[in-house]
Enzyme design. Structure first.
Site, PDB file in Angstrom:
ATOM      1  N   GLY B  21      35.266  34.807  39.621  1.00 33.28           N
ATOM      2  CA  GLY B  21      35.232  34.330  40.994  1.00 33.28           C
ATOM      3  C   GLY B  21      35.130  35.562  41.856  1.00 33.28           C
ATOM      4  CB  CYS B  22      32.909  37.201  43.359  1.00 31.59           C
ATOM      5  SG  CYS B  22      32.658  37.234  41.613  1.00 31.59           S
ATOM      6  N   GLY B  23      34.175  37.582  45.982  1.00 32.01           N
ATOM      7  CA  GLY B  23      33.850  37.565  47.399  1.00 32.01           C
ATOM      8  C   GLY B  23      32.523  38.255  47.614  1.00 32.01           C
ATOM      9  NE  ARG B  50      36.391  33.796  49.035  1.00 29.89           N
ATOM     10  CZ  ARG B  50      36.043  32.767  48.274  1.00 29.89           C
ATOM     11  NH1 ARG B  50      35.530  32.986  47.092  1.00 29.89           N
ATOM     12  NH2 ARG B  50      36.191  31.537  48.703  1.00 29.89           N
TER      13      ARG B  50
END
Lengths: 506, 397
Positions: B21-23, B50
């Site tokens: 998961g990421c920003g 994030r």
């Protein structure tokens, strides 16, 4: 004394006299002559019983039960009862033994050894009851790339240059495999064509020509050109949605079609364009195709005949060399390839070849898909795979291995009532499916049969969506060849290597 | 835990696909004005939840105006030996214009950084294949076959700065405030099943295309096998790599307009297509049929930077918008911003250094591309219907 040996029976018809009303309905329904009435009670000749269960299901008193014959042969681990029966039958007749349906040997099924992935936490699953999941498939040829150009002055002006490539849409990745009028009855054919028409999927005509009544369903029928060229005329070529050159069939690789003369009545003789009562035995090879370039010529001849409007495909049996053969076929101009695995069905085939030739469809899909990719051809053609796709789970696994469309035969017949007694070649089918005898054919109600096929495939498609949703995939094209979502759980890791699928737990 | 392996995954994790998961954040100045990396760092670092400190990265476009005609290779090396090997390989294949370390913070604020190098490069001219093709070959060759070396980016007048650490650590480590770019992309990671490793951080780049990605592609196997049939080698086991290659295939090789490429990756539903004009139907059905294996499935939001020939920023989410993507435009209509969360924009507004004012902040529709281009403006805002505003002509029979 007859040379025929008294082969021990497989089945026994058990009639409970308390419940028997002596209505004799069972006697009239038994098309194999196993039951009779001796003015006192129903008696059975168990040697003729094939366990089709027609009598049992028709008995108003539920008095009949078909059971396994209890008499035993001296046990032997190698000479099973099956082998001994084959020898006895053969030494009695001196002929090649016929058989029907698919390979009945208990060979491990690879589909059963594959497990599916599902989403947890890191990606959300999709709920098919609330979200759209798409199962539409484009059948036929696709270009490798599209030519779009943007106007140099106005970036909102885009033009697409496209040439006509023969493909069409179907609503589910499903095709009813080729079963000819002849191998199955008019009513069975009609039910199939009406069902696929309603569902907008496909059915194969088989190699027996197309009865005039079936042309109205042509937009869902792929007609077959086989080595016997039965029933092939220009109308047959031009009035369907696709054409398939039949090279081989999974149940009998290396053989042509067999339709015993018993099944060739006047309707069949007209549709096939052969004399009544004659065996319709297709030549083993096409005598105008002795090599790949000959096949390419036939493909282009058919394309000419159909004015390049419909996809032309080739069906082969899954054999050791399927992958390079498939590449040759695509390079020869085919728009789709059908591969039929060694468990594929048949109306009549020599038992020896049904039971021993060919390879499992799972392995063939994997190797053909892989090879076509290596040659950069895969995405331009449609890969149809069949040969024991028994239920939706098999269909899903076949697609994840690399097929575009699953080809299904037996499940359709089972839906119509078939009990898998494997006597199709005798033309006596008591369920009115694999027979041409009018009194038997009329047992199959077309409307009921059609609705049962529609129900079956509707259910499969719903299950397909359920599985796709659980995998977090909202369109069938993202499952195709997505072997990442499969795991192998069987005993032989070498199979996992060939399938290019990881072992469960990896 | 400190992984001393920068250029490939540790052995025990090899063959595993990376989920994360990421920003993501990015912006583009339409007039081509170049700005330092501090702004994009601000946009990204505010998305603190994030990331988990296992990887971050930045891509700047327009950072090397003096060397804009040469391929700028940003390379990670495990040791001097692998560096020498790669450099002598590059010398044999073309001309090294400049070879130097990328300046980093000293003393280092991250643990055990690798050798970080940049090379401005020109491949030998060949008749049979273009320079771009040659560079792709070269990059794939180094990444697949040279142990201890990893090419982070290979485009012209652009570069990727990435590594293992928190977003602010990586920004400080590479001193991205010293680079000026008209387009910045940024990414922070929350990997779940593998350790962060330097090469595995985003952005992923191939020539002029860089991708930052939040999500997990459920169609990975299909996309990977499709790309392999065109000769791409997916060696990194991440979905993002696949997205970068798909862009390269569709936009550079097949020359699809970017909007059309976005429609191939996230096509409209069939029941939507069937309600459109006939020409649109033909185009969209052809796209779905031809590029059915390029379609991305599963949750994702991405920002793609592309500079061939005109610098362009593209934002796109999946067809169900299972990952966030929000966009904004500045008051003077000159800067287009895209981010995972609105917090990025609010942060810029509050930061005394920028005090950015936004004319509008909006949520692009699912599966609909935002396209902004230097010199041309905001071409698509992601709220249109597919092919809306497009004058389409279909030729052929």
């Amino acid at each position: 004394m007859s040379i025929e040996h008294n082969i021990p029976n497989y089945f026994r018809v058990k009639i409970e006299s308390d419940h028997c009303k002596k209505c004799k309905r069972c006697v009239s329904h038994c098309s194999y002559g196993a039951l009779s009435f001796n003015n006192e009670k129903i008696i059975s000749d168990d040697s003729k019983c094939v366990a089709c269960n027609r009598c049992a299901s028709m008995c108003p008193g539920k008095a009949i039960k078909i059971v396994k014959d209890e008499s035993c042969l001296p046990p032997h681990g190698n000479y099973s009862r099956r082998i001994r029966n084959i020898i006895w039958a053969q030494s009695g007749t001196g002929g090649v033994l016929l058989s029907a349906t698919g390979n009945d040997r208990p060979i491990r099924n690879i589909f059963d050894d594959l497990l599916l992935d599902a989403c947890q936490v890191t990606n959300p699953s999709i709920d098919p009851l609330r979200e759209t999941i798409e199962t539409k498939v484009f059948f036929g040829r696709k270009p490798q790339k599209l030519d779009f150009t943007t106007d140099p002055i106005d970036p909102n002006k885009i033009s697409l240059k496209t040439e006509f490539l023969p493909h069409f849409e179907i609503d589910m990745p499903l095709m009813v495999g080729h079963m000819s009028l002849g191998s199955i009855s008019y009513n069975a054919c009609m039910a199939i064509y009406q069902a696929v028409n309603e569902l907008n999927i496909l059915a194969g005509s088989g190699e027996g020509g197309l009865h005039p009544d079936f042309y109205e369903y042509g937009k869902n029928i792929i007609t077959e050109v086989a080595s016997g060229r039965f029933g092939v005329d220009i109308k047959y070529l031009q009035n369907t949605v696709g054409l398939e050159i039949k090279i081989g069939q999974g149940a009998k690789p290396g053989h042509g079609g067999h339709l015993p003369g018993e099944k060739v009545n006047s309707m069949i003789s007209q549709t096939r364009m052969i004399p009544k009562g004659s065996d319709a035995l297709s030549p083993y090879p096409h005598h105008d195709i002795y090599s790949i370039e000959d096949l390419a010529q036939l493909i282009s001849a058919l394309k000419e005949a159909t004015r390049y409007k419909v996809p032309i495909g080739v069906k082969i049996a899954a054999v050791h060399n399927s992958a390079p053969i498939a590449v040759g076929i695509v390079r020869g101009g085919a728009d789709f390839i059908s591969i039929d695995g060694f468990r594929g069905g048949t109306g009549a085939a020599p038992r020896i070849i049904r039971d021993h030739a060919g390879i499992p469809i799972e392995l063939a899909i994997a190797s053909v898909d892989q090879r076509l990719r290596q040659e950069g051809l895969r995405d331009q053609v449609t890969l149809v795979a069949g040969g024991s796709i028994r239920y939706s789970a098999d269909l899903i696994k076949a697609i994840a291995l690399g097929a575009d469309v699953g080809m299904v035969g037996m499940p359709v017949l089972i839906a119509l009532g078939c009990r898998v007694c494997q006597q199709c070649f005798r033309g006596l089918c008591s369920w009115g499916i694999a027979t041409q005898k009018p009194y038997l054919v009329k047992r199959l109600d077309i409307d009921v049969a059609r609705n049962r096929i529609i129900n079956l495939f509707h259910a499969w498609n719903e299950e397909l969506k359920e599985i796709l949703g659980a995998m977090g995939i909202d369109s069938i094209e993202s499952l195709r060849s997505n072997r990442d979502r499969l795991r192998y759980i069987g005993p032989n890791p070498r199979i996992a290597d060939i399938l290019n699928v990881k072992h469960a737990g990896e | 835990m400190n992984w001393k392996n920068y250029t490939s995954l540790p052995k025990i994790f090899q063959n595993q696909r990376i989920f994360d998961g990421c920003g993501i954040s990015g912006y583009l100045n339409i007039d081509g004005k170049r700005e330092s990396g501090t702004k994009v760092k601000d946009m990204l670092c505010i998305l603190h939840d994030r990331e988990n400190g296992l990887g971050a990265g930045y891509a700047g476009y327009g950072i090397y105006p003096d060397y804009k005609d040469y391929y700028a290779l940003h390379i990670l090396f495990d040791d001097e030996k692998s560096k020498e090997k790669v450099i002598s390989y590059l010398e044999s294949m073309g001309y090294i214009i400049l070879s130097e370390p990328i300046p980093t913070k000293t003393p280092s604020n991250v643990d055990n950084p690798p050798i970080i190098w940049r090379i401005f490069y020109e491949p030998k001219k060949m008749k049979s294949i273009s320079d771009d093709e040659q560079m792709i070959e070269l990059v794939m060759q180094i990444n697949a076959n040279f142990d201890g070396a990893f090419v982070m980016s290979s485009g012209k007048n652009m570069g990727v700065f990435k590594g293992n650490g928190w977003s602010y650590e990586i920004a400080d480590f590479y001193k991205i405030e010293d680079y000026k770019a008209y387009m910045w992309l940024a990414h922070s990671r929350f990997p779940t099943n593998t350790p962060g490793w330097w090469g595995g951080a985003h952005p992923f780049n191939l020539l002029g295309t860089s991708v930052v990605h939040n999500g997990e592609i459920t169609s990975y196997g299909t996309n990977k096998r499709y790309l392999e049939s065109f000769g791409y080698k997916c060696t990194l086991f991440t979905d993002t790599e696949v997205i970068a290659y798909l862009f390269d295939l569709l936009v550079r090789k097949h020359k699809l307009p970017i909007l059309i490429a976005s429609l191939a990756l996230a096509p409209p539903l069939f029941n939507e297509i069937e309600r459109m004009d006939k020409e649109f139907q033909i185009a969209l059905k052809n796209i779905r049929a031809t590029y059915r294996s390029a379609m991305l499935n599963g949750p994702f939001s991405i920002i793609v930077g592309h500079n061939d020939p005109i610098p362009t920023m593209i934002g796109l989410s999946d067809r169900k918008k299972l990952r966030p993507l929000v966009a904004a435009i500045s008051n003077d209509d000159n800067t287009v911003y895209i981010s995972s969360e609105e917090a990025s924009f609010k942060r810029l507004k509050l930061n005394a250094e920028f005090c950015d004012e936004f004319k509008e902040i909006w949520h692009p529709k699912s599966g609909t591309a935002i396209i902004a281009r230097v010199g041309q403006g905001l071409l698509r805002n992601g709220l249109e219907k597919p092919l809306e505003k497009i004058k389409l002509s279909v030729m052929g029979g």
